[in-house]
Every structure is written in structure tokens, then in C-alpha cells.
Design a protein around this motif. Structure first.
Motif: not given
Length: 355
Positions: A231-247
Motif C-alpha cells: 500500500s501507499l499511504l500519503a497524508i498532506d494538504y491537498g484536494y481529492a479531485e483535480t481542480q484549478v487555483g493557485e496554492t
């Protein structure tokens, strides 16, 4: 010569550079990059990660890993890999709990992926009893399942930015105006077919970010996991689906900072597109869980019960323990901003992703 001077000379001689190239130089320049020249974590650094807030975070992930290991039939040999292990705190907490499960320690092959010499020294000291070994790439794993943990790793991988104009998408670049570094746009638009369908119809001025590094790391690991299990478990700030916007953001001395100022001294990161990672993992043959918020994940794993038990055993620290739990799970702290992603061998049922 400072990193700032090197970057400016490179721009003058070769023209504007992509945001990804700039971010890569700032973070991982061999001698002057942010992660190569300093310890970025803690009160003396620029950020504090979840494992540094409380041991409960790592302990619950240790329980999670044991659960998956048991689901796989308690393999006699397996690899546990952490990407960007920080000070080794997370893995130390994970293994303190996980190794209580009979047989878990016996089959362990601990691997770490790290670029910071300062952090590697701490990791080696803290994890010495488990004999960790460092990976340079993701091509040489021993036989057996591979369990991967990545906490705040993918957000530091360089991103490219594109801005929608009347004639299409143009890549954002870092250039010089007199002696000042500024953002600008490549004059040549990107072919429309090169951009994902999810952002079709975006308004003029919209920013779209893409991280090819995250896709490549996910692809390489997913292929290994697909072939060997795990398995690969990743924890981070982000979004579940591809979207636009500057981060894209910079942090220096625990405060937001201009990403174009003080290269090598500023932590630069961007939100993770877990939707893009999920697509890559599925193509490699893995199952992908719906992305959940960190607060939900930790609550489902029992952080409430664990904090109560710790408080009962250490009454004098009860307030500190509750403050840490609140910081990890509350929506106004880390609980909502941070997301949990899991791709795994088909047939496994990772805890924490459903009620």
C-alpha cells in the motif's frame, strides 16, 4: 556565491525558468537548497509536522500498518518505506507500536527516502535499532509486500503552473525585471489537448498547477506494489479531485513569505492533487480509497480513545494531550486541511476510510 546569485545568473544566461525548476533549485540544490542546508522542522525551523505535535499520530499509523500486514497474511519478509522521514519521529512512533505485534519486527526491512543530510543524521540515530537503509530510487526492493508511508512529502515536489489566456494556457515562469525576480508567462501557448478535461472551460486568468514529480513517484511505487503487494499511504494538504487555483506558498520563520525572495531560506510547497495520483495508481492496477480528511481518519482509528488512555496514565499531561488531539483533528486546525490518500493491492480493506 549565494543560491540567489546562482539563480539570477542562470536566468540572465538562459532566459526565464519554469516554476518547477525554480522550486527545485530552492529546495534541493546540492549544497544551498532549503532541505540540504538546514533542519526545517520544529521551533527553530519553519514548520511543525503532525508527528512532532503528538506521539498519537504515529501510534495510530502503526496500528494501521499492522492491520494491513495481518490482512496480507503476516508475510515473513516485507519492506516498510517512508518518504521524507523528517527527524524520524513518525517512524519511531510507528515501530514502537507495530513491533508489539508478534512477527512484525522479524520480517521488517526498513527503508527511508531522504535528501537532507541534517535530517538523515537524526533519522539514523533515532531509528538505529531497526537498521534503516536509504533508497536512491524506487527500483530495487526485496521480495515481499511494500508498505509506503508519506507524511508531508508530496507537497514539497516541484510544480509547474499554467495560466489561462485568451489564446490558451501559458506556462508561468520566473524571470528578472532589472534586478528583481518576477513571475511572467511563456509567449507560446500549450496545446489544448495537453491539458486535462477537468479544467476545460476555465476562465481567463485561472491558474492550473501540475506536479509531474508526484505522478512519477506514484507510478513507480504503484507498479512495485501492484507486482509485490502492499500500500501507499500519503497524508498532506491537498484536494481529492483535480481542480484549478493557485496554492504555491512560501513559509519562513513560521510566517508566510514571498516565494521569490530568499531562495534556499524559504520553504516552498503546494497543495497535492490526490485525484491525479489516484488516476496514476489505478492505471498501475491498484485500488484507491476515497480521500478522507485527517480528522476523520484519526478519529476512526481511535485517537479519542488513545488520548483518553494517555491522559489517564499521565494526569499531569492531560491538558497537553487534549490540545495535541484538538490540533490534529479539529476542522479549524489540521483536521480538515490535511487529507489522507491510500492506494493498495486489490482485496485489502484499509481501516480509517469508511465508517
Amino acid at each position: 556565491m549565494t543560491l540567489e546569485q546562482q539563480i539570477d545568473i542562470q536566468i540572465r544566461s538562459g532566459g526565464p525558468m519554469s516554476v518547477a525548476n525554480y522550486m527545485g533549485l530552492c529546495l534541493t540544490h546540492p549544497t544551498k537548497g532549503y532541505y540540504r542546508a538546514r533542519d526545517p522542522i520544529g521551533s527553530k525551523g519553519d514548520f511543525i509536522t503532525a508527528p512532532e505535535i503528538s506521539q498519537m499520530f504515529g501510534e495510530l499509523i502503526g496500528f494501521w500498518l499492522v492491520n494491513l500486514w495481518q490482512q496480507m497474511g503476516e508475510p515473513k519478509a516485507y519492506t516498510l518505506l517512508e518518504l521524507g522521514p523528517g527527524r524520524g519521529t513518525l517512524m519511531a512512533d510507528i515501530l514502537r507500536v507495530a513491533c508489539r505485534a508478534p512477527g512484525f519486527r522479524d520480517g521488517l526491512d526498513l527503508r527511508l527516502f531522504e535528501t537532507s543530510p541534517a535530517l538523515m543524521a537524526e533519522q539514523q540515530q533515532k531509528l538505529a535499532p531497526y537498521e534503516p537503509k536509504y533508497l536512491q530510487d524506487f527500483n530495487n526492493f526485496a521480495d515481499g509486500p511494500v508498505l509506503v508511508v508519506a507524511n508531508e512529502f508530496f507537497d514539497a515536489l516541484p510544480i509547474r503552473q499554467f495560466v489561462r489566456q485568451h489564446d490558451g494556457w501559458h506556462e508561468r515562469q520566473v524571470g528578472l525585471l532589472d534586478t528583481k525576480r518576477i513571475f511572467g508567462l511563456s509567449p507560446t501557448p500549450i496545446p489544448p489537448e495537453a491539458m486535462p478535461e477537468a479544467i476545460a472551460g476555465a476562465e481567463i486568468g485561472t491558474v492550473f498547477e501540475v506536479c509531474f514529480g508526484a505522478a512519477e513517484v506514484t507510478n513507480q511505487l504503484a507498479k512495485v506494489i501492484s507486482a509485490q503487494g502492499g500500500s501507499l499511504l500519503a497524508i498532506d494538504y491537498g484536494y481529492a479531485e483535480t481542480q484549478v487555483g493557485e496554492t504555491l506558498q512560501g513559509v519562513r520563520n513560521h510566517a508566510y513569505a514571498d516565494v521569490l525572495e530568499a531562495p534556499g531560506e524559504t520553504d516552498i510547497s503546494a497543495h497535492v492533487d490526490f485525484g491525479a495520483m489516484a488516476n496514476v495508481a489505478r492505471k498501475a492496477g491498484l485500488a484507491v480509497q476515497p480521500v478522507v480528511e485527517q480528522g476523520q481518519f484519526l478519529s476512526r482509528l481511535g485517537i479519542g480513545e488513545r488520548s483518553a488512555a494517555l491522559s489517564k496514565a499521565n494526569p499531569g499531561a492531560a491538558e497537553t494531550i487534549e490540545t495535541a488531539r484538538h490540533r490534529l483533528v479539529s476542522p479549524d486546525q489540521m483536521g480538515k486541511l490535511f487529507k489522507v490518500f491510500c492506494a493498495h493491492s486489490p482485496g485489502l480493506m484499509p481501516p480509517g476510510f469508511t465508517q
